[in-house]
Design a protein around this motif. Structure first.
Motif, PDB file in Angstrom:
ATOM      1  N   ASN A   1      -7.903  35.782 -48.591  1.00 17.37           N
ATOM      2  CA  ASN A   1      -7.370  34.507 -49.327  1.00 17.37           C
ATOM      3  C   ASN A   1      -8.794  33.981 -49.914  1.00 17.37           C
ATOM      4  OD1 ASN A   1      -6.507  32.139 -50.562  1.00 17.37           O
ATOM      5  ND2 ASN A   1      -4.844  32.127 -49.104  1.00 17.37           N
ATOM      6  N   PRO A   2      -8.939  33.673 -51.309  1.00 21.82           N
ATOM      7  CA  PRO A   2     -10.005  32.867 -51.781  1.00 21.82           C
ATOM      8  C   PRO A   2     -10.138  31.676 -51.260  1.00 21.82           C
ATOM      9  CG  PRO A   2      -8.478  33.612 -53.405  1.00 21.82           C
ATOM     10  CD  PRO A   2      -7.886  34.230 -52.277  1.00 21.82           C
ATOM     11  N   MET A   3      -9.042  31.176 -51.200  1.00 17.21           N
ATOM     12  CA  MET A   3      -8.946  29.543 -50.835  1.00 17.21           C
ATOM     13  C   MET A   3      -9.509  29.281 -49.522  1.00 17.21           C
ATOM     14  SD  MET A   3      -5.385  28.117 -52.346  1.00 17.21           S
ATOM     15  CE  MET A   3      -4.328  28.793 -51.071  1.00 17.21           C
ATOM     16  N   ILE A   4      -9.519  30.341 -48.328  1.00 17.42           N
ATOM     17  CA  ILE A   4      -9.900  30.069 -47.268  1.00 17.42           C
ATOM     18  C   ILE A   4     -11.553  29.653 -47.451  1.00 17.42           C
ATOM     19  CG2 ILE A   4     -10.758  31.645 -45.108  1.00 17.42           C
ATOM     20  CD1 ILE A   4      -8.433  33.218 -45.227  1.00 17.42           C
ATOM     21  N   HIS A   5     -12.266  30.219 -48.250  1.00 21.46           N
ATOM     22  CA  HIS A   5     -13.774  29.746 -48.275  1.00 21.46           C
ATOM     23  C   HIS A   5     -14.019  28.428 -48.617  1.00 21.46           C
ATOM     24  CE1 HIS A   5     -14.861  34.120 -47.757  1.00 21.46           C
ATOM     25  NE2 HIS A   5     -14.170  34.336 -48.812  1.00 21.46           N
TER      26      HIS A   5
ATOM     27  N   LEU B   1      -9.886  29.597 -23.794  1.00 20.80           N
ATOM     28  CA  LEU B   1      -9.530  29.784 -25.012  1.00 20.80           C
ATOM     29  C   LEU B   1      -8.053  29.288 -25.594  1.00 20.80           C
ATOM     30  CD1 LEU B   1     -10.130  31.665 -27.606  1.00 20.80           C
ATOM     31  CD2 LEU B   1      -8.746  33.503 -26.528  1.00 20.80           C
ATOM     32  N   PHE B   2      -8.235  28.439 -26.639  1.00 18.54           N
ATOM     33  CA  PHE B   2      -7.049  27.949 -27.133  1.00 18.54           C
ATOM     34  C   PHE B   2      -6.996  28.150 -28.860  1.00 18.54           C
ATOM     35  CE2 PHE B   2      -8.285  25.411 -23.647  1.00 18.54           C
ATOM     36  CZ  PHE B   2      -7.177  24.893 -23.151  1.00 18.54           C
ATOM     37  N   LEU B   3      -5.844  28.683 -29.123  1.00 18.97           N
ATOM     38  CA  LEU B   3      -5.625  29.044 -30.489  1.00 18.97           C
ATOM     39  C   LEU B   3      -4.511  28.332 -31.267  1.00 18.97           C
ATOM     40  CD1 LEU B   3      -5.416  33.098 -29.933  1.00 18.97           C
ATOM     41  CD2 LEU B   3      -7.480  31.628 -30.412  1.00 18.97           C
ATOM     42  N   LEU B   4      -5.045  28.146 -32.600  1.00 19.10           N
ATOM     43  CA  LEU B   4      -4.229  27.470 -33.227  1.00 19.10           C
ATOM     44  C   LEU B   4      -3.449  28.063 -34.484  1.00 19.10           C
ATOM     45  CD1 LEU B   4      -3.003  24.658 -34.473  1.00 19.10           C
ATOM     46  CD2 LEU B   4      -5.108  24.369 -35.761  1.00 19.10           C
ATOM     47  N   ASP B   5      -2.300  28.585 -34.192  1.00 16.25           N
ATOM     48  CA  ASP B   5      -1.510  29.422 -34.963  1.00 16.25           C
ATOM     49  C   ASP B   5      -1.229  28.585 -36.504  1.00 16.25           C
ATOM     50  OD1 ASP B   5      -0.071  31.672 -36.051  1.00 16.25           O
ATOM     51  OD2 ASP B   5       1.637  31.137 -35.076  1.00 16.25           O
ATOM     52  N   THR B   6      -1.237  29.426 -37.451  1.00 15.62           N
ATOM     53  CA  THR B   6      -0.969  28.651 -38.705  1.00 15.62           C
ATOM     54  C   THR B   6      -0.053  29.915 -39.621  1.00 15.62           C
ATOM     55  OG1 THR B   6      -3.003  29.648 -39.861  1.00 15.62           O
ATOM     56  CG2 THR B   6      -3.220  27.554 -38.798  1.00 15.62           C
ATOM     57  N   PRO B   7       0.731  29.142 -40.679  1.00 15.99           N
ATOM     58  CA  PRO B   7       1.431  30.116 -41.470  1.00 15.99           C
ATOM     59  C   PRO B   7       0.582  30.788 -42.276  1.00 15.99           C
ATOM     60  CG  PRO B   7       2.162  27.712 -41.367  1.00 15.99           C
ATOM     61  CD  PRO B   7       0.757  27.690 -40.800  1.00 15.99           C
ATOM     62  N   GLY B   8       1.020  31.931 -42.479  1.00 17.14           N
ATOM     63  CA  GLY B   8       0.340  32.866 -43.626  1.00 17.14           C
ATOM     64  C   GLY B   8       0.449  32.129 -44.940  1.00 17.14           C
ATOM     65  N   ILE B   9      -0.832  32.119 -45.527  1.00 17.66           N
ATOM     66  CA  ILE B   9      -0.677  31.593 -46.988  1.00 17.66           C
ATOM     67  C   ILE B   9      -1.230  32.467 -47.778  1.00 17.66           C
ATOM     68  CG2 ILE B   9      -0.807  29.070 -46.461  1.00 17.66           C
ATOM     69  CD1 ILE B   9      -3.625  29.217 -46.696  1.00 17.66           C
ATOM     70  N   LEU B  10      -0.510  32.702 -49.058  1.00 20.85           N
ATOM     71  CA  LEU B  10      -1.205  33.475 -50.130  1.00 20.85           C
ATOM     72  C   LEU B  10      -1.628  32.447 -51.216  1.00 20.85           C
ATOM     73  CD1 LEU B  10       1.779  36.003 -50.693  1.00 20.85           C
ATOM     74  CD2 LEU B  10      -0.423  36.531 -49.779  1.00 20.85           C
ATOM     75  N   TRP B  11      -2.197  32.829 -52.275  1.00 20.91           N
ATOM     76  CA  TRP B  11      -2.883  31.770 -53.326  1.00 20.91           C
ATOM     77  C   TRP B  11      -1.886  31.832 -54.638  1.00 20.91           C
ATOM     78  CZ3 TRP B  11      -4.281  36.248 -50.880  1.00 20.91           C
ATOM     79  CH2 TRP B  11      -4.912  37.125 -51.643  1.00 20.91           C
ATOM     80  N   PRO B  12      -1.790  30.886 -55.390  1.00 17.32           N
ATOM     81  CA  PRO B  12      -0.651  30.626 -56.409  1.00 17.32           C
ATOM     82  C   PRO B  12      -0.520  31.695 -57.326  1.00 17.32           C
ATOM     83  CG  PRO B  12      -1.998  28.651 -56.173  1.00 17.32           C
ATOM     84  CD  PRO B  12      -2.786  29.782 -55.405  1.00 17.32           C
ATOM     85  N   LYS B  13      -1.671  32.465 -57.755  1.00 17.86           N
ATOM     86  CA  LYS B  13      -1.746  33.419 -58.877  1.00 17.86           C
ATOM     87  C   LYS B  13      -2.907  34.575 -58.603  1.00 17.86           C
ATOM     88  CE  LYS B  13      -1.786  34.274 -63.768  1.00 17.86           C
ATOM     89  NZ  LYS B  13      -1.862  33.670 -65.058  1.00 17.86           N
ATOM     90  N   PHE B  14      -2.455  35.844 -58.670  1.00 18.02           N
ATOM     91  CA  PHE B  14      -3.427  37.057 -58.565  1.00 18.02           C
ATOM     92  C   PHE B  14      -3.835  37.169 -59.636  1.00 18.02           C
ATOM     93  CE2 PHE B  14       0.200  38.088 -55.524  1.00 18.02           C
ATOM     94  CZ  PHE B  14      -0.583  37.457 -54.307  1.00 18.02           C
ATOM     95  N   ASP B  15      -5.249  36.909 -59.930  1.00 20.20           N
ATOM     96  CA  ASP B  15      -5.982  37.125 -61.232  1.00 20.20           C
ATOM     97  C   ASP B  15      -6.303  38.638 -61.443  1.00 20.20           C
ATOM     98  OD1 ASP B  15      -6.639  34.408 -61.628  1.00 20.20           O
ATOM     99  OD2 ASP B  15      -8.362  34.356 -60.254  1.00 20.20           O
ATOM    100  N   ASP B  16      -6.297  39.312 -60.417  1.00 15.81           N
ATOM    101  CA  ASP B  16      -6.418  40.908 -60.397  1.00 15.81           C
ATOM    102  C   ASP B  16      -4.976  41.332 -59.803  1.00 15.81           C
ATOM    103  OD1 ASP B  16      -6.599  43.677 -60.442  1.00 15.81           O
ATOM    104  OD2 ASP B  16      -8.514  43.327 -59.261  1.00 15.81           O
ATOM    105  N   GLN B  17      -4.191  41.952 -60.731  1.00 16.64           N
ATOM    106  CA  GLN B  17      -2.748  42.208 -60.422  1.00 16.64           C
ATOM    107  C   GLN B  17      -2.793  43.440 -59.648  1.00 16.64           C
ATOM    108  OE1 GLN B  17       0.388  40.775 -60.990  1.00 16.64           O
ATOM    109  NE2 GLN B  17      -1.193  39.093 -61.415  1.00 16.64           N
ATOM    110  N   LEU B  18      -4.018  44.145 -59.254  1.00 15.23           N
ATOM    111  CA  LEU B  18      -4.136  45.414 -58.341  1.00 15.23           C
ATOM    112  C   LEU B  18      -3.937  44.783 -56.903  1.00 15.23           C
ATOM    113  CD1 LEU B  18      -6.602  47.773 -59.979  1.00 15.23           C
ATOM    114  CD2 LEU B  18      -4.186  47.943 -59.287  1.00 15.23           C
ATOM    115  N   VAL B  19      -4.576  43.414 -56.982  1.00 16.80           N
ATOM    116  CA  VAL B  19      -4.596  42.772 -55.488  1.00 16.80           C
ATOM    117  C   VAL B  19      -3.055  42.506 -55.161  1.00 16.80           C
ATOM    118  CG1 VAL B  19      -4.919  40.531 -54.360  1.00 16.80           C
ATOM    119  CG2 VAL B  19      -6.564  41.838 -55.737  1.00 16.80           C
ATOM    120  N   GLY B  20      -2.324  41.781 -56.099  1.00 11.00           N
ATOM    121  CA  GLY B  20      -0.897  41.763 -55.754  1.00 11.00           C
ATOM    122  C   GLY B  20      -0.078  43.148 -55.403  1.00 11.00           C
TER     123      GLY B  20
END
Length: 282
Positions: A43-47, A169-188
Motif C-alpha cells: 500500500n503506497p500510503m503505508i510509507h 511481544l505485543f501486537l496491534l492488529d489493524t484492518p486491511g486497507i487498500l488505497w482509493p484508486k489504482f493508478d496502474d490497473q495491473l495492480v488491481g
C-alpha cells in the motif's frame, strides 16, 4: 484490463486515521505482503503513514508462490536494506524466525535502550497489510491461540486490537486497507487474482480472462495438468475448462458464470499450483 477498480469503504478511511494516531505507541511496523505479488500488495500510503519507523517485511503465503521468484524478492529487499522474511502461517514455515527478525529490525532501538541503561527487549509492533493478506492468521499462529477472527475473504478485521503474544511481544492488529484508486490497473488485477478485493465490485469474467492470459504465458503446464486443455486464447480456454468440468447449461452451452467462479476459487486456493504474478525486475 478495462475495468477501473476502486474500493475505499468508510472503515478503511477510519483505519488509516487511527493507524496514524497510534504509530507513536509502537516500536516496530510488521508489514505483511502477499509473496505472490510483493509490489502490488504494498500500500503506497503505508510509507506516508509510518514514516521512519523500523520495519519488518513478511512475505506471507509463500507456499502458494513460486519459490524461485520469492528468492529473487528476498534478494531484492536485502539489496535495498530492508529486513524481509518469507513465511507461511498454515505450514509454519519460518514462523519460529519471526521474533528473531523482529529483534534484528529493532537492533538500533535496543542499542539506544542499552545506552540508557535499559535492558528491556519488549517489542510493541503494529501489523499492517492489505485485506486478506494473512494478518489475523499470523497473530493467531504467533499467539498459539485464536486471538483474532480469521476469514478467507477481505475485510474481516474492522477494529484495532492489542494482542499479547508473549511477555516481550505485543501486537496491534489493524484492518486491511487498500488505497482509493489504482493508478496502474495491473495492480488491481493482481490483487483481484489473489482475492484481496471483494468480488462484488469486480468484473469477474475480465479477471478470469486476464488471469488465464497470464498463466498461459508463465505457467502453461500448470493449466494443462489441472484442466487438460490446449493453450489457446483466454476466451477459448475458459470454454474448454467449462466443458471439461461439465458446466453446461441448456442446449449444451457452457455455463460461463459457474466456470469463472470455479476457476477463480481454484486459482486462489492453489489448486492450479504455486505461482507468482510479478518479479522484482519488472
Amino acid at each position: 484490463m478495462q475495468t477501473t477498480i476502486q474500493w475505499f469503504p468508510g472503515h478503511m478511511a477510519k483505519a488509516k486515521r487511527e493507524i496514524g494516531e497510534k504509530i507513536k505507541l509502537v516500536d516496530l511496523i510488521i508489514e505483511l505482503k502477499d509473496a505472490r505479488i510483493p509490489f502490488s500488495s504494498t500500500n503506497p500510503m503505508i510509507h506516508e503513514i509510518v514514516g521512519n519507523k523500523p520495519r519488518l517485511i513478511l512475505l506471507c503465503k509463500s507456499s502458494i508462490a513460486d519459490a524461485e521468484i520469492t528468492k529473487k524478492w528476498l534478494e531484492y529487499y536485502k539489496n535495498t536494506q530492508c529486513i524481509a522474511l518469507d513465511i507461511d502461517c498454515i505450514s509454519g514455515y519460518h514462523m519460529k524466525d519471526v521474533m528473531k527478525y523482529a529483534e534484528l529490525a529493532l537492533s538500533s532501538v535496543f542499542e539506544t535502550r542499552r545506552k540508557r541503561g535499559m535492558t528491556s527487549k519488549t517489542i510493541k509492533a503494529m501489523i499492517l497489510g492489505i485485506p486478506n493478506v494473512g494478518k489475523s492468521t499470523l497473530i493467531n499462529t504467533l499467539a498459539k491461540r485464536k486471538a483474532t477472527t480469521v476469514g478467507d475473504h477481505p475485510g474481516v478485521t474492522k477494529n484495532q486490537t492489542w494482542i499479547k503474544v508473549t511477555d516481550d511481544l505485543f501486537l496491534l492488529d489493524t484492518p486491511g486497507i487498500l488505497w482509493p484508486k489504482f493508478d496502474d490497473q495491473l495492480v488491481g488485477l493482481k490483487l483481484a487474482m489473489c482475492g484481496s478485493i471483494k468480488d462484488e465490485i469486480l468484473n469477474l469474467e475480465e479477471i478470469a480472462l486476464e488471469s488465464l492470459q497470464y498463466i498461459s504465458k508463465e505457467y502453461p503446464e500448470a493449466l494443462k495438468k489441472r484442466y487438460g486443455i490446449e493453450i489457446t486464447t483466454p476466451e477459448d480456454m475458459l470454454l474448454q475448462i467449462g466443458k471439461k468440468r461439465g458446466f453446461l447449461a441448456k442446449g449444451g452451452t457452457v455455463d460461463i458464470d459457474r466456470t469463472i467462479r470455479m476457476f477463480l476459487n481454484e486459482l486462489r486456493g492453489m489448486k492450479i499450483g504455486a505461482m507468482s504474478y510479478e518479479k522484482p525486475e519488472e
